[in-house]
Write a protein that holds these residues in place. Structure first.
Motif, PDB file in Angstrom:
ATOM      1  N   GLU A  99       0.884  -1.349  -0.027  1.00 30.00           N
ATOM      2  CA  GLU A  99      -0.086   0.085  -0.022  1.00 30.00           C
ATOM      3  C   GLU A  99       0.845   1.282   0.056  1.00 30.00           C
ATOM      4  N   ASN A 100       1.114   1.755  -1.138  1.00 28.62           N
ATOM      5  CA  ASN A 100       1.934   2.949  -1.343  1.00 28.62           C
ATOM      6  C   ASN A 100       3.159   2.855  -0.722  1.00 28.62           C
ATOM      7  N   GLY A 101       3.829   1.802  -0.975  1.00 37.72           N
ATOM      8  CA  GLY A 101       5.178   1.492  -0.645  1.00 37.72           C
ATOM      9  C   GLY A 101       5.552   0.894   0.841  1.00 37.72           C
ATOM     10  N   VAL A 102       4.150   0.924   1.667  1.00 40.32           N
ATOM     11  CA  VAL A 102       4.224  -0.191   2.849  1.00 40.32           C
ATOM     12  C   VAL A 102       3.653  -1.347   2.586  1.00 40.32           C
ATOM     13  N   LEU A 103       4.936  -2.229   3.087  1.00 40.41           N
ATOM     14  CA  LEU A 103       4.511  -3.730   2.748  1.00 40.41           C
ATOM     15  C   LEU A 103       4.128  -4.561   4.064  1.00 40.41           C
ATOM     16  N   THR A 104       2.777  -4.971   3.924  1.00 35.09           N
ATOM     17  CA  THR A 104       2.289  -5.875   5.136  1.00 35.09           C
ATOM     18  C   THR A 104       2.026  -7.062   4.887  1.00 35.09           C
ATOM     19  N   GLY A 105       2.535  -7.834   5.901  1.00 33.67           N
ATOM     20  CA  GLY A 105       2.595  -9.365   5.623  1.00 33.67           C
ATOM     21  C   GLY A 105       1.304  -9.898   6.158  1.00 33.67           C
ATOM     22  N   HIS A 106       0.693 -10.909   5.529  1.00 35.34           N
ATOM     23  CA  HIS A 106      -0.577 -11.458   6.051  1.00 35.34           C
ATOM     24  C   HIS A 106      -0.393 -13.014   5.950  1.00 35.34           C
ATOM     25  N   ILE A 107      -1.271 -13.647   6.793  1.00 31.88           N
ATOM     26  CA  ILE A 107      -1.255 -15.134   6.619  1.00 31.88           C
ATOM     27  C   ILE A 107      -2.714 -15.407   6.092  1.00 31.88           C
ATOM     28  N   THR A 108      -3.105 -16.136   5.188  1.00 31.48           N
ATOM     29  CA  THR A 108      -4.491 -16.414   4.731  1.00 31.48           C
ATOM     30  C   THR A 108      -4.688 -17.671   4.664  1.00 31.48           C
ATOM     31  N   ASP A 109      -4.148 -18.664   5.139  1.00 30.72           N
ATOM     32  CA  ASP A 109      -4.198 -20.089   4.953  1.00 30.72           C
ATOM     33  C   ASP A 109      -5.404 -20.485   6.209  1.00 30.72           C
ATOM     34  N   GLY A 110      -5.248 -19.655   7.337  1.00 30.94           N
ATOM     35  CA  GLY A 110      -6.315 -20.128   8.206  1.00 30.94           C
ATOM     36  C   GLY A 110      -7.798 -19.399   8.150  1.00 30.94           C
ATOM     37  N   ILE A 111      -7.665 -17.983   7.633  1.00 31.93           N
ATOM     38  CA  ILE A 111      -8.720 -17.597   7.041  1.00 31.93           C
ATOM     39  C   ILE A 111      -9.497 -18.381   5.927  1.00 31.93           C
ATOM     40  N   GLY A 112      -8.685 -18.997   5.108  1.00 33.05           N
ATOM     41  CA  GLY A 112      -9.083 -19.835   4.050  1.00 33.05           C
ATOM     42  C   GLY A 112      -9.849 -21.027   4.555  1.00 33.05           C
ATOM     43  N   TYR A 113      -9.309 -21.423   5.704  1.00 32.73           N
ATOM     44  CA  TYR A 113      -9.759 -22.866   6.365  1.00 32.73           C
ATOM     45  C   TYR A 113     -11.133 -22.465   6.916  1.00 32.73           C
ATOM     46  N   MET A 114     -11.397 -21.111   7.822  1.00 32.07           N
ATOM     47  CA  MET A 114     -12.399 -20.774   8.387  1.00 32.07           C
ATOM     48  C   MET A 114     -13.628 -20.468   7.326  1.00 32.07           C
ATOM     49  N   LYS A 115     -13.077 -19.917   6.252  1.00 35.07           N
ATOM     50  CA  LYS A 115     -14.233 -19.373   5.618  1.00 35.07           C
ATOM     51  C   LYS A 115     -14.860 -20.625   4.460  1.00 35.07           C
ATOM     52  N   SER A 116     -13.792 -21.677   4.362  1.00 35.93           N
ATOM     53  CA  SER A 116     -14.351 -22.743   3.600  1.00 35.93           C
ATOM     54  C   SER A 116     -15.375 -23.490   4.619  1.00 35.93           C
ATOM     55  N   LEU A 117     -15.173 -23.616   5.824  1.00 33.54           N
ATOM     56  CA  LEU A 117     -16.000 -24.182   6.887  1.00 33.54           C
ATOM     57  C   LEU A 117     -17.474 -23.389   6.758  1.00 33.54           C
ATOM     58  N   LYS A 118     -17.357 -22.317   6.733  1.00 34.16           N
ATOM     59  CA  LYS A 118     -18.596 -21.322   6.706  1.00 34.16           C
ATOM     60  C   LYS A 118     -19.419 -21.289   5.522  1.00 34.16           C
ATOM     61  N   ASP A 119     -18.674 -21.821   4.239  1.00 37.17           N
ATOM     62  CA  ASP A 119     -19.269 -21.886   3.026  1.00 37.17           C
ATOM     63  C   ASP A 119     -19.625 -23.118   2.731  1.00 37.17           C
ATOM     64  N   ASN A 120     -19.504 -24.114   3.726  1.00 36.71           N
ATOM     65  CA  ASN A 120     -19.996 -25.591   3.686  1.00 36.71           C
ATOM     66  C   ASN A 120     -21.058 -25.628   4.898  1.00 36.71           C
ATOM     67  N   ASN A 121     -21.525 -24.426   5.229  1.00 37.31           N
ATOM     68  CA  ASN A 121     -22.477 -24.308   6.580  1.00 37.31           C
ATOM     69  C   ASN A 121     -21.980 -25.085   7.807  1.00 37.31           C
ATOM     70  N   ILE A 122     -20.840 -24.888   8.143  1.00 38.82           N
ATOM     71  CA  ILE A 122     -20.217 -25.568   9.261  1.00 38.82           C
ATOM     72  C   ILE A 122     -20.012 -24.613  10.081  1.00 38.82           C
ATOM     73  N   ASP A 123     -20.512 -24.454  11.503  1.00 40.09           N
ATOM     74  CA  ASP A 123     -20.292 -23.228  12.454  1.00 40.09           C
ATOM     75  C   ASP A 123     -19.522 -23.848  13.688  1.00 40.09           C
ATOM     76  N   VAL A 124     -18.295 -23.673  13.735  1.00 42.29           N
ATOM     77  CA  VAL A 124     -17.330 -24.003  14.791  1.00 42.29           C
ATOM     78  C   VAL A 124     -17.256 -23.221  15.896  1.00 42.29           C
ATOM     79  N   ILE A 125     -17.693 -21.834  15.568  1.00 36.55           N
ATOM     80  CA  ILE A 125     -17.494 -20.860  16.502  1.00 36.55           C
ATOM     81  C   ILE A 125     -18.288 -21.057  17.829  1.00 36.55           C
ATOM     82  N   GLY A 126     -17.663 -20.798  19.075  1.00 42.99           N
ATOM     83  CA  GLY A 126     -18.088 -21.177  20.421  1.00 42.99           C
ATOM     84  C   GLY A 126     -18.114 -22.550  20.452  1.00 42.99           C
ATOM     85  N   LYS A 127     -17.685 -23.406  19.912  1.00 44.11           N
ATOM     86  CA  LYS A 127     -17.450 -24.931  19.922  1.00 44.11           C
ATOM     87  C   LYS A 127     -16.038 -25.564  20.361  1.00 44.11           C
TER      88      LYS A 127
END
Ligand code: NAD
Length: 291
Positions: A99-127
């Motif tokens: 972003e305008n020369g500022v480099l930020t590092g992210h990790i999206t593997d975990g986001i990907g896993y959690m989103k794939s659960l949600k997309d498959n109607n699996i809700d593990v939050i609070g469990k």
């Protein structure tokens, strides 16, 4: 005249070695073409020796960003300006955003896993979930699951070189999130059975089930599973591991690693372009079907 690449086209990279086998370039370029976005995604053979120069190049060329894979995921943070909370907790980066020369590092593997659960109607939050693994994929999932609000997590691993990392992950999750987390030796099969019996979801986050361990599983028999347990695997080649086959035979809802792969890419895509990846189109292209 060819118009796909012009003087305005923005470049996104993938820095890893080896990398020619990766499906990420095809996935992102398909999504750019489908949405008519003027970006190109290219894979570059970059290892630890050339990583610093490659990141300098990214800055100099004003590239939008890059994916980072092995062997660079745990090294590249040294050359970046900022890290996302998940990347800091994992000690790994798979996505760089410029972003305008500022480099930020992210990790999206975990986001990907959690989103794939949600997309498959699996809700593990609070469990409660039980997960095996403490390598790159596992750590990303464990950290994101805890950040997202999974209430309790039992982590198992063999006593190999990843054991210390597992202990460190448990400490960080305990200090920084509200998730109740514990670590156990995978050799303790009675404990594994008891923890799975008490869980809503069981996840394999190791390479077990994939070459050279294809056809194998550390789950001794079907009595470890019950029909209302969700069983997921990070492995996507083969799409059905021996563990998922066993789970299906018991009647469990199962999910392989294809969804995680798609959604980790989708999260990075959104960070770079500000647009959502066309998920339903990409599922058709990648032949992703949930059970
Ligand atoms: P890694 O080398 O960082 O970690 C390996 C893990 O496997 C460690 O926890 C290790 O202790 C464990 N392990 C090794 N041999 C074992 C055995 N015999 N029994 C039990 N556990 C064993 O690897 P990684 O990068 O975390 O990748 C792990 C798997 O995840 C691979 O199959 C990879 O393809 C997959 N993956 C999938 C996605 C996706 O998007 N679906 C993303 C990243 C990785």
């Amino acid at each position: 005249m060819a118009e796909r690449i012009t003087g305005h086209t923005e470049l996104i990279g993938l820095m890893a070695y080896p990398i020619r086998h990766s499906s990420s370039p095809a996935m992102h370029n398909e999504a750019f073409a489908y949405l008519g976005l003027d970006y190109a995604y290219l894979a570059f053979e970059v290892d630890n020796d050339t990583l610093e120069d490659a990141v300098k190049g990214l800055r100099a060329l004003k590239m939008v960003g890059s994916n980072v894979s092995m062997p660079n995921k745990t090294v590249v943070h040294k050359y970046l300006d900022k890290l996302s909370p998940a990347a800091e907790l994992c000690g790994a980066v798979n996505t760089i955003v410029n972003e305008n020369g500022v480099l930020t590092g992210h990790i999206t593997d975990g986001i990907g896993y959690m989103k794939s659960l949600k997309d498959n109607n699996i809700d593990v939050i609070g469990k409660k979930m039980t997960i095996v693994g403490s390598g790159g994929a596992a750590t990303a999932i464990e950290v994101q699951a805890a950040l997202d609000g999974v209430a309790e997590m039992s982590i198992f691993n063999i006593r190999d070189k990843f054991w210390d990392n597992a202990q460190e992950t448990v400490n960080k999750i305990s200090e920084r999130t509200n998730c109740k987390v514990a670590l156990y030796d995978l050799a303790d099969l009675d404990k594994l059975k008891a923890e799975i019996a008490d869980s809503y979801l069981f996840a394999n986050a190791t390479g077990m089930g994939m070459k050279p361990l294809e056809g194998q599983t550390y789950i001794p028999d079907k009595s470890f599973f019950r029909p209302d347990l969700i069983v997921t695997d990070v492995v996507y080649s083969p799409r059905e591991t021996a563990m998922l086959k066993m789970a299906k035979e018991v009647g469990c809802k199962t999910m392989n690693g294809m969804g995680m792969m798609l959604f980790q890419g989708a999260a990075a895509f959104e960070m770079w372009t500000g647009k959502e990846m066309p998920i339903e189109h990409m599922k058709k292209v990648l032949d992703i079907k949930y059970d």
